[in-house]
Scaffold this motif. Sequence first.
Motif, PDB file in Angstrom:
ATOM      1  N   TYR A  22      -6.424  21.233  -0.810  1.00 48.75           N
ATOM      2  CA  TYR A  22      -5.788  20.178  -1.614  1.00 48.75           C
ATOM      3  C   TYR A  22      -5.829  20.529  -3.100  1.00 48.75           C
ATOM      4  O   TYR A  22      -4.815  20.422  -3.807  1.00 48.75           O
ATOM      5  CB  TYR A  22      -6.480  18.835  -1.377  1.00 48.75           C
ATOM      6  CG  TYR A  22      -6.250  17.859  -2.502  1.00 48.75           C
ATOM      7  CD1 TYR A  22      -5.046  17.166  -2.611  1.00 48.75           C
ATOM      8  CD2 TYR A  22      -7.219  17.666  -3.493  1.00 48.75           C
ATOM      9  CE1 TYR A  22      -4.812  16.292  -3.669  1.00 48.75           C
ATOM     10  CE2 TYR A  22      -6.993  16.804  -4.544  1.00 48.75           C
ATOM     11  CZ  TYR A  22      -5.790  16.122  -4.630  1.00 48.75           C
ATOM     12  OH  TYR A  22      -5.569  15.275  -5.687  1.00 48.75           O
ATOM     13  N   SER A  23      -7.006  20.921  -3.599  1.00 48.68           N
ATOM     14  CA  SER A  23      -7.167  21.210  -5.027  1.00 48.68           C
ATOM     15  C   SER A  23      -6.251  22.345  -5.461  1.00 48.68           C
ATOM     16  O   SER A  23      -5.648  22.293  -6.547  1.00 48.68           O
ATOM     17  CB  SER A  23      -8.632  21.565  -5.330  1.00 48.68           C
ATOM     18  OG  SER A  23      -9.479  20.478  -5.030  1.00 48.68           O
TER      19      SER A  23
ATOM     20  N   LYS B  17      -5.294  10.940   7.303  1.00 51.52           N
ATOM     21  CA  LYS B  17      -5.601  12.071   6.429  1.00 51.52           C
ATOM     22  C   LYS B  17      -4.333  12.602   5.766  1.00 51.52           C
ATOM     23  O   LYS B  17      -4.323  12.884   4.568  1.00 51.52           O
ATOM     24  CB  LYS B  17      -6.286  13.187   7.220  1.00 51.52           C
ATOM     25  CG  LYS B  17      -6.701  14.384   6.356  1.00 51.52           C
ATOM     26  CD  LYS B  17      -7.351  15.475   7.174  1.00 51.52           C
ATOM     27  CE  LYS B  17      -8.746  15.085   7.591  1.00 51.52           C
ATOM     28  NZ  LYS B  17      -9.467  16.220   8.235  1.00 51.52           N
ATOM     29  N   LYS B  18      -3.266  12.726   6.546  1.00 46.58           N
ATOM     30  CA  LYS B  18      -1.994  13.223   6.010  1.00 46.58           C
ATOM     31  C   LYS B  18      -1.461  12.284   4.923  1.00 46.58           C
ATOM     32  O   LYS B  18      -1.040  12.733   3.849  1.00 46.58           O
ATOM     33  CB  LYS B  18      -0.960  13.364   7.122  1.00 46.58           C
ATOM     34  CG  LYS B  18       0.416  13.860   6.659  1.00 46.58           C
ATOM     35  CD  LYS B  18       1.362  13.958   7.838  1.00 46.58           C
ATOM     36  CE  LYS B  18       2.732  14.481   7.397  1.00 46.58           C
ATOM     37  NZ  LYS B  18       3.399  13.566   6.450  1.00 46.58           N
ATOM     38  N   ALA B  19      -1.492  10.971   5.209  1.00 48.18           N
ATOM     39  CA  ALA B  19      -0.983   9.990   4.242  1.00 48.18           C
ATOM     40  C   ALA B  19      -1.813  10.009   2.959  1.00 48.18           C
ATOM     41  O   ALA B  19      -1.266   9.949   1.846  1.00 48.18           O
ATOM     42  CB  ALA B  19      -1.001   8.595   4.865  1.00 48.18           C
TER      43      ALA B  19
ATOM     44  N   ASP C  18     -10.562   1.944   2.944  1.00 52.52           N
ATOM     45  CA  ASP C  18     -11.385   2.748   3.851  1.00 52.52           C
ATOM     46  C   ASP C  18     -10.544   3.783   4.600  1.00 52.52           C
ATOM     47  O   ASP C  18     -10.609   3.910   5.822  1.00 52.52           O
ATOM     48  CB  ASP C  18     -12.126   1.844   4.849  1.00 52.52           C
ATOM     49  CG  ASP C  18     -13.265   2.584   5.545  1.00 52.52           C
ATOM     50  OD1 ASP C  18     -13.761   3.566   4.965  1.00 52.52           O
ATOM     51  OD2 ASP C  18     -13.638   2.189   6.667  1.00 52.52           O
ATOM     52  N   LYS C  19      -9.762   4.528   3.851  1.00 51.82           N
ATOM     53  CA  LYS C  19      -8.948   5.603   4.418  1.00 51.82           C
ATOM     54  C   LYS C  19      -9.427   6.938   3.869  1.00 51.82           C
ATOM     55  O   LYS C  19      -9.151   7.285   2.729  1.00 51.82           O
ATOM     56  CB  LYS C  19      -7.465   5.393   4.073  1.00 51.82           C
ATOM     57  CG  LYS C  19      -6.768   4.369   4.954  1.00 51.82           C
ATOM     58  CD  LYS C  19      -5.263   4.499   4.830  1.00 51.82           C
ATOM     59  CE  LYS C  19      -4.571   3.599   5.853  1.00 51.82           C
ATOM     60  NZ  LYS C  19      -3.105   3.752   5.794  1.00 51.82           N
ATOM     61  N   GLU C  20     -10.169   7.670   4.691  1.00 47.90           N
ATOM     62  CA  GLU C  20     -10.664   8.994   4.313  1.00 47.90           C
ATOM     63  C   GLU C  20     -11.334   8.953   2.934  1.00 47.90           C
ATOM     64  O   GLU C  20     -11.107   9.816   2.084  1.00 47.90           O
ATOM     65  CB  GLU C  20      -9.508   9.998   4.293  1.00 47.90           C
ATOM     66  CG  GLU C  20      -8.789  10.165   5.621  1.00 47.90           C
ATOM     67  CD  GLU C  20      -9.652  10.831   6.681  1.00 47.90           C
ATOM     68  OE1 GLU C  20     -10.612  11.538   6.310  1.00 47.90           O
ATOM     69  OE2 GLU C  20      -9.356  10.643   7.877  1.00 47.90           O
ATOM     70  N   SER C  21     -12.173   7.946   2.725  1.00 48.38           N
ATOM     71  CA  SER C  21     -12.776   7.762   1.400  1.00 48.38           C
ATOM     72  C   SER C  21     -13.702   8.914   1.018  1.00 48.38           C
ATOM     73  O   SER C  21     -13.753   9.319  -0.151  1.00 48.38           O
ATOM     74  CB  SER C  21     -13.532   6.432   1.346  1.00 48.38           C
ATOM     75  OG  SER C  21     -14.487   6.351   2.374  1.00 48.38           O
TER      76      SER C  21
ATOM     77  N   LYS D 156       1.583   3.396   1.073  1.00 47.63           N
ATOM     78  CA  LYS D 156       1.016   4.471   1.904  1.00 47.63           C
ATOM     79  C   LYS D 156      -0.463   4.266   2.174  1.00 47.63           C
ATOM     80  O   LYS D 156      -0.946   4.518   3.288  1.00 47.63           O
ATOM     81  CB  LYS D 156       1.245   5.822   1.233  1.00 47.63           C
ATOM     82  CG  LYS D 156       2.693   6.228   1.100  1.00 47.63           C
ATOM     83  CD  LYS D 156       3.338   6.510   2.442  1.00 47.63           C
ATOM     84  CE  LYS D 156       2.830   7.797   3.064  1.00 47.63           C
ATOM     85  NZ  LYS D 156       3.565   8.148   4.289  1.00 47.63           N
ATOM     86  N   MET D 157      -1.204   3.813   1.173  1.00 46.68           N
ATOM     87  CA  MET D 157      -2.660   3.702   1.326  1.00 46.68           C
ATOM     88  C   MET D 157      -3.081   2.416   2.037  1.00 46.68           C
ATOM     89  O   MET D 157      -4.062   2.403   2.769  1.00 46.68           O
ATOM     90  CB  MET D 157      -3.333   3.775  -0.046  1.00 46.68           C
ATOM     91  CG  MET D 157      -3.145   5.105  -0.745  1.00 46.68           C
ATOM     92  SD  MET D 157      -3.868   6.487   0.145  1.00 46.68           S
ATOM     93  CE  MET D 157      -5.377   6.715  -0.756  1.00 46.68           C
TER      94      MET D 157
END
Length: 244
Positions: A151-152, A2-4, A206-209, A53-54
């Motif tokens: 985030y926004s 999530k951080k990345a 598939d990282k926090e999609s 990173k991703m």
Amino acid sequence: DKKAVLEVLTIFGSTTFFGIPIIAAVYGELGVMYASIFNIAYRVFLYSYGYIKMSGVKVDKKNVAQMFLNPIVLATFLGMFIWVFQNSLPQITVAGKEYAFLRIDKTAFWLFRPMTYLAALCSPLAWISIGAKLADISLKEAFSSKDSWIYSFIKVLGVPAINIVALYILNVTNILPISFVGLATVVIMMATPTATVAAAYAIKFDKESLMTSNCSLLSTVFSVVCMPLWIVILEVIKSLEIFG
């Protein structure tokens, strides 16, 4: 993860689709030129640092070479080369004017036109993927995501504000003098919503999609609302004559 993901989503915005048209409308051709130069470095980092990173790949000689040999990065530098040295390249006369033979927008319009159509498909295809992810939850759930709201706020308001402060310090100390249009270009480019490429990375790896899709939706709405505010703030800064 999530951080990345949030780190990458915060750094990279939708500069080409969202930022450049606004800059073109407000600051004209000079703004577009600055935005295009901004996008050169932006693309290099997006397809290198953002990808690392991703994807989670290790930074070694093989992977670094692979990233910098990415067709998009190569095309970016090729485009810059053609732009800088266009007067030194072999010329072709079109409608009474001479253009470098690699200026396919003038010399091979039959090739340039379909490539323009293909380029325009990138963002809509990413939005379809984002929409497919958002279809798994209700709109109410998407708007109730605390992480997406934070985030926004940081992406659309915090990051541009940090850039204004940093560029002001660099300007007054004469380390990096910058014009007002240069400042405005950076602020608007950084105030754009989530980059579609970054969102595509999150979905592909598939990282926090789902969170990424929420962030993309909310930051887009947030950016549409706040962009006029940033333009007003920039005009106030212009009236103070802090930047050249």
